[in-house]
Write a protein that holds these residues in place. Structure first.
Motif, PDB file in Angstrom:
ATOM      1  N   LYS A 241       0.856  -1.193   0.000  1.00  0.00           N
ATOM      2  CA  LYS A 241       0.000   0.000   0.000  1.00  0.00           C
ATOM      3  C   LYS A 241       0.889   1.238   0.000  1.00  0.00           C
ATOM      4  N   THR A 242       1.252   1.685  -1.202  1.00  0.00           N
ATOM      5  CA  THR A 242       2.133   2.853  -1.292  1.00  0.00           C
ATOM      6  C   THR A 242       1.334   4.127  -1.053  1.00  0.00           C
ATOM      7  N   ARG A 243       1.820   4.931  -0.127  1.00  0.00           N
ATOM      8  CA  ARG A 243       1.272   6.248   0.186  1.00  0.00           C
ATOM      9  C   ARG A 243       2.477   7.175   0.314  1.00  0.00           C
ATOM     10  N   ILE A 244       2.643   8.086  -0.644  1.00  0.00           N
ATOM     11  CA  ILE A 244       3.885   8.858  -0.717  1.00  0.00           C
ATOM     12  C   ILE A 244       3.585  10.344  -0.879  1.00  0.00           C
ATOM     13  N   LEU A 245       4.238  11.160  -0.062  1.00  0.00           N
ATOM     14  CA  LEU A 245       4.174  12.613  -0.158  1.00  0.00           C
ATOM     15  C   LEU A 245       5.533  13.114  -0.620  1.00  0.00           C
ATOM     16  N   SER A 246       5.574  13.717  -1.812  1.00  0.00           N
ATOM     17  CA  SER A 246       6.824  14.215  -2.386  1.00  0.00           C
ATOM     18  C   SER A 246       6.832  15.739  -2.369  1.00  0.00           C
ATOM     19  N   VAL A 247       7.951  16.298  -1.984  1.00  0.00           N
ATOM     20  CA  VAL A 247       8.142  17.754  -1.979  1.00  0.00           C
ATOM     21  C   VAL A 247       9.374  18.043  -2.824  1.00  0.00           C
ATOM     22  N   GLY A 248       9.209  18.867  -3.861  1.00  0.00           N
ATOM     23  CA  GLY A 248      10.328  19.064  -4.756  1.00  0.00           C
ATOM     24  C   GLY A 248      10.486  20.477  -5.270  1.00  0.00           C
TER      25      GLY A 248
END
Length: 260
Positions: A241-248
């Protein structure tokens, strides 16, 4: 939920296509963003005691498998995405976004747990979680002076590598490992999420920040056993169960007119 998102995206893209026929000079833009990727929720959870499955009626206890649907053991990684967008009205745009997100997997919890259960030295290893996505979406944009604010939703295709891990039974003084026995195919699933961007324009270029959340459930089967020579009587169904928060950091280049 996915059906509703598909309907919204389809209507938005069709509207953009019709509008484009009468307004061929509307703007295209190309965007690249990169930065850290933070696992959230169950994907970041590292509760090995809750994730293990024991063999029934065994004394002393013996572990049959590790359930990733309860704990993903993911650590902070990194992501990079590219996006091609088309603004078909003053505020609305469609886009196609593609990229990769890499999250290492923590094994120290697994290693410590197994050494406590069996009382002997063992060594865990696990491949990184490598997520690749291609997602069309619909966005809303407005501009104030040189500042541009974007928000969008997306739904598309995602693929990850098989979540292979192995436990080297080094206490035996041999090459015995406890691991999945069988094929290790890539896993695919729907990926959905949303993003927000804030950028400042410099002629045709813009630079700023990009925040993206994406989620997906990847089903797979695992057949763990001692290799070579060991046996295991059961194949387990599991889910990543991938749950990803990316900040770039994001850089945007306008491929056509910048006039609103």
């Amino acid at each position: 939920m996915n059906k509703k998102i598909i309907l919204v995206l389809f209507m938005g893209i069709c509207s953009g296509y019709v509008h484009a026929q009468s307004n061929p000079s509307e703007k295209f833009a190309f965007t690249i963003s990169a930065g850290p990727a933070f696992p959230v929720g169950v994907f970041a959870k590292k509760d090995i005691a809750d994730a293990v499955i024991y063999e029934p009626d065994r004394n002393p206890a013996a572990v049959s498998s590790i359930t990733k649907s309860k704990s993903g053991f993911a650590k902070v990684g990194y992501s990079i995405h590219a996006e091609l967008s088309y603004k078909f009205s003053k505020h609305f745009y469609t886009f196609i976004r593609s990229g990769a997100t890499i999250n290492p997997i923590s094994v120290s919890e697994m290693e410590d747990f197994f050494m406590n259960v069996y009382g002997v030295e063992q060594r865990f290893s696990h491949v990184n979680n490598e997520l690749f996505t291609a997602t069309p979406g619909l966005g809303y944009s407005f501009q104030k002076d040189k500042w541009r604010y974007n928000a969008g939703i997306f739904l598309g295709y995602g693929k990850i590598n098989y979540p292979y891990y192995e436990n080297a039974l080094i206490f035996t003084g041999s090459n015995l490992i406890w691991a999945h026995s069988g094929q290790r195919p890539d896993l695919s699933s729907w990926v959905s999420g949303g993003l927000v961007q804030v950028t400042y324009e410099f002629a045709k270029f813009s630079a700023g920040l990009d925040v993206l959340f994406q989620r997906a459930d990847f089903d797979y089967m695992i057949f763990p056993r001692t290799i070579p020579g060991g046996s295991q009587s059961q194949t387990f169904d599991d889910t990543i169960k991938t749950r990803i928060l990316s900040v770039g950091l994001v850089v945007r280049y306008s491929l056509s007119s910048t006039t609103d």
